[in-house]
Design a protein around this motif. Structure first.
Motif, short mmCIF file in Angstrom:
data_model
loop_
_atom_site.label_atom_id
_atom_site.label_comp_id
_atom_site.label_asym_id
_atom_site.label_seq_id
_atom_site.Cartn_x
_atom_site.Cartn_y
_atom_site.Cartn_z
N GLU A 48 0.87 5.54 -0.63
CA GLU A 48 0.00 6.72 -0.72
C GLU A 48 0.44 7.59 -1.90
O GLU A 48 0.96 8.69 -1.74
CB GLU A 48 0.04 7.50 0.60
N HIS B 273 0.84 -1.19 0.00
CA HIS B 273 0.00 0.00 0.00
C HIS B 273 0.88 1.24 0.00
O HIS B 273 1.66 1.44 0.92
CB HIS B 273 -0.92 0.02 1.23
N ASP C 13 -5.86 4.10 0.23
CA ASP C 13 -6.31 5.43 0.64
C ASP C 13 -5.54 6.47 -0.18
O ASP C 13 -4.65 7.14 0.32
CB ASP C 13 -6.07 5.63 2.14
N CYS C 14 -5.87 6.54 -1.45
CA CYS C 14 -5.19 7.47 -2.36
C CYS C 14 -6.10 7.73 -3.56
O CYS C 14 -7.17 7.11 -3.69
CB CYS C 14 -3.86 6.88 -2.83
#
Length: 255
Positions: free
Chosen positions: A105, A103, A128-129
């Motif tokens: 960002e 993961h 979460d991007c």
């Protein structure tokens, strides 16, 4: 070493979501709680004549309810048997197996082709991007509405019936898209083209490779691919897709 479990999962529901492509939700005891986007599970047939399990990528994970979803294409007797299983039936599975996607960002491309599309859905939910999701189909579309809940979706079809007439890279070019990192899963020709594109653009790129597997746990060496560095297990330029993969940094492997 990541923990894996062998258990008897219960089928929560199953449906055909496109021609020859099935979606199956499984209730597990431990696997869903430990699974990550990009990993896979091995499913065993009830027919004793088919000894080897069938590796299938994880599409979605519901850790809270101890459930996971697999989406697969019927391509042989094993997957044909799975497609006939109904709610409440049991299937023996081992997992979670392999390494998942990292993961980061960074503004991301999620690029999927064919049956390489399902593993990206859980990743899309977790990242979460800013996400741009590029999906390539031969004809029938599947999972596109689920992906639209997670980000902007761009579609390419080989027959030009929907979206861009061409492949995933054509869709990127046609829509003037840009990103900082690529996550991709699909057939080898697509991954080869994506790897070349990433190198040209000097982009970080992670690919999930599709290979035929036998044991699924790294013992048989039936799913090796050529690698840049020597493998610590065999001391040759090989990587085991089931063990060191299926997710690799693109420059680590030859396609």
């Amino acid at each position: 070493m990541a923990e894996k479990f062998r258990e008897q999962a219960i089928i929560i529901r199953q449906e055909e979501i496109s021609y020859g492509i099935y979606s199956m939700w499984l209730k597990t005891e431990n696997i869903a709680a430990h699974a990550k986007a990009g990993q896979f599970v091995s499913l065993y047939c009830h027919d004793g004549s088919r000894l080897l399990p069938r590796p299938i990528s994880i599409c979605e994970i519901d850790a809270q309810d101890c459930a996971l979803r697999v989406v697969y294409r019927v391509i042989g007797k094993g997957t044909e048997e799975f497609s006939g299983l109904s709610t409440g039936k049991h299937v023996n599975i081992v997992g979670p197996l392999g390494n998942g996607f990292p993961h980061k960002e960074k503004k991301a491309f999620l690029i999927g082709g064919g049956i390489g599309i399902p593993p990206l859905l859980q990743l899309a939910k977790e990242l979460d991007c800013e996400k741009q999701i590029i999906l390539g189909y031969r004809d029938d579309l599947f999972l596109k509405e689920e992906f639209r809940k997670q980000g902007k979706v761009y579609i390419a079809t080989e027959n030009g019936s929907y979206g861009t007439d061409g492949n995933v890279l054509d869709a990127i070019q046609e829509n003037g898209l840009d990103a900082e990192i690529i996550y991709a899963c699909g057939p080898a020709p697509m991954l080869r083209a994506v790897k070349e594109y990433a190198a040209k653009k000097q982009m970080e790129c992670w690919i999930s490779m599709e290979e035929r597997m036998a044991c699924g746990i790294g013992a048989c060496l039936g799913c090796v691919c050529k690698s840049k560095e020597k493998d610590g297990h065999t001391n040759v330029h090989n990587k085991r897709v089931c063990k060191e993969g299926p997710v690799f940094r693109a420059e680590e492997v030859e396609i």
